[in-house]
Design an enzyme around this catalytic site. Structure first.
Site, PDB file in Angstrom:
ATOM      1  NE  ARG A  16      -5.709  -2.432  24.515  1.00 31.19           N
ATOM      2  CZ  ARG A  16      -6.762  -1.888  23.900  1.00 31.19           C
ATOM      3  NH1 ARG A  16      -6.907  -0.590  23.850  1.00 31.19           N
ATOM      4  NH2 ARG A  16      -7.673  -2.640  23.336  1.00 31.19           N
ATOM      5  CE  LYS A  62      -2.922   5.444  26.477  1.00 27.49           C
ATOM      6  NZ  LYS A  62      -3.172   4.376  25.516  1.00 27.49           N
ATOM      7  NE  ARG A  89     -10.245   6.840  15.644  1.00 30.29           N
ATOM      8  CZ  ARG A  89     -10.596   7.080  14.378  1.00 30.29           C
ATOM      9  NH1 ARG A  89     -10.897   8.301  13.999  1.00 30.29           N
ATOM     10  NH2 ARG A  89     -10.666   6.109  13.495  1.00 30.29           N
TER      11      ARG A  89
HETATM   12  C1  BTN Z   1      -1.282   1.245  25.764  1.00 31.97           C
HETATM   13  O1  BTN Z   1      -1.048   1.082  24.560  1.00 31.97           O
HETATM   14  O2  BTN Z   1      -2.046   2.121  26.143  1.00 31.97           O
HETATM   15  C2  BTN Z   1      -0.627   0.340  26.786  1.00 31.97           C
HETATM   16  C3  BTN Z   1       0.701   0.855  27.246  1.00 31.97           C
HETATM   17  C4  BTN Z   1       1.379  -0.031  28.274  1.00 31.97           C
HETATM   18  C5  BTN Z   1       2.783   0.417  28.594  1.00 31.97           C
HETATM   19  C6  BTN Z   1       3.367  -0.324  29.763  1.00 31.97           C
HETATM   20  S1  BTN Z   1       4.856   0.404  30.343  1.00 31.97           S
HETATM   21  C7  BTN Z   1       5.162  -0.978  31.361  1.00 31.97           C
HETATM   22  C8  BTN Z   1       4.767  -2.196  30.573  1.00 31.97           C
HETATM   23  N1  BTN Z   1       5.856  -2.646  29.732  1.00 31.97           N
HETATM   24  C9  BTN Z   1       5.580  -2.528  28.440  1.00 31.97           C
HETATM   25  O3  BTN Z   1       6.349  -2.837  27.498  1.00 31.97           O
HETATM   26  N2  BTN Z   1       4.351  -2.023  28.275  1.00 31.97           N
HETATM   27  C10 BTN Z   1       3.704  -1.788  29.541  1.00 31.97           C
END
Ligand code: BTN
Length: 318
Positions: A116, A181, A315
């Site tokens: 994100r 996390k 946060r």
């Molecule tokens: C975050 O920032 O917390 C979200 C992370 C999401 C990662 C997953 S891995 C599978 C899918 N493909 C990606 O490029 N991102 C999501």
């Protein structure tokens, strides 16, 4: 061919070039050429004269049959990729050909895993779960607000089913293990018709991270094998897809509302003071749970504010 070679080497033991060549029906020189491709995938291995080749770490490769065996309800498609830029981008591109289908794709490695707020998602080969799941839902994209929280709940339920304790949720859709996390979620959607949309649900779940990988993560993290050293990646993937599939059914039927209390009971910041930030916005308030749409309820000095998930971070204020 590369997948077969990896399967032969996945035990982490030495295999001679001759043995590998014979098993694959190619020459020793061809084996050597393919071994070079492991460098591109960033898979550490040794090559020792007289002994052959050995991966530094044994790998449990993803296996569609083993994952399928964990599913209590079938899905329409399941693909496993060796490496890809991003499973979300891969599936999003193919989505128009799969209207109405439930389609899961997993990759052993992502070269440009996305998180994100424009962040990268660290995605080394053969260690974690990188999953994208395509669903078609009635309504507009705005109607799907609560889905991202339901996806986080699906991850929480999958981990609980796998025997892990101490799982928490952080609005809008992070999953915590032992206060750190462990999984992140990225939803990407498109309106296909006025009354239908397709959503790609992306989940990154840490199973095992090396120190080198962890250096690229800028927040406290957890990985499942720190708590369950033997946990199988195929089992995790299967249980996760199954929980996700059933949670999407629940969401389609009843929306997020029945889960409001469930969320509050597991919210790591419930009743805590937090700082909400993103763009030019900074707000301090106490988390009072979420409403039936999955929006955050924040008690600030201006009163009870309703916060819609977007490019925001939350946060604790300490
Ligand atoms: C975050 O920032 O917390 C979200 C992370 C999401 C990662 C997953 S891995 C599978 C899918 N493909 C990606 O490029 N991102 C999501």
């Amino acid at each position: 061919m590369l997948s077969q070679l990896l399967a032969l080497l996945s035990d982490g033991r030495f295999h001679s070039g001759d043995d590998l060549g014979e098993a694959l029906g190619v020459s020793r020189a061809a084996v050597w050429k393919h071994m070079k491709k492991l460098d591109d995938l960033d898979i550490p291995y040794s090559s020792v004269k007289g002994k052959g080749y050995r991966l530094h770490d044994a790998i449990e490769l993803l296996d569609a049959e083993r994952i399928g065996a964990e599913l209590t309800h079938s899905i329409d498609c399941l693909d496993i990729l060796l490496d890809v830029d991003s499973t979300n981008s891969w599936l999003f591109e193919r989505a128009p050909d799969h209207l109405g289908k439930r389609y899961a794709v997993l990759a052993e490695k992502q070269n440009q895993g996305r998180g994100r707020r424009g962040r990268q998602w660290v995605s080394p080969f053969g260690k974690n779960i990188y999953l994208s799941f395509l669903v078609t839902l009635p309504g507009s994209l705005q109607d799907q607000e609560g889905l991202s929280l339901m996806v986080a709940i699906a991850v929480e339920r999958a981990l609980t089913k796998l025997g892990l304790a101490g799982i928490g949720l952080k609005w809008p859709n992070d999953v915590y293990l032992d206060g750190k996390k462990v999984a992140g979620i990225l939803l990407e959607g498109r309106q296909t018709q006025p009354d239908f949309c397709q959503i790609v649900v992306g989940i990154g779940l840490n199973v095992m991270l090396s120190e080198r990988d962890a250096e690229r993560i800028d927040q406290p993290w957890a990985a499942l094998r720190q708590y369950q050293p033997q946990v199988s990646r195929n089992r995790i993937a299967g249980v996760l897809i199954d929980q996700l599939n059933s949670m999407v059914d629940d969401f389609k039927r009843d929306g997020f509302e029945p889960w409001v209390k469930y969320w509050a009971d597991r919210d790591v910041f419930y009743r805590r003071e937090v700082l909400l930030s993103g763009g030019n916005e900074h707000r301090v308030g106490v988390v009072k749970g979420v409403n039936r749409k999955g929006e955050l309820l924040l008690q600030t000095e201006r009163g009870m504010e309703v916060v819609v998930a977007g490019e925001l971070s939350v946060r604790p204020v300490d």
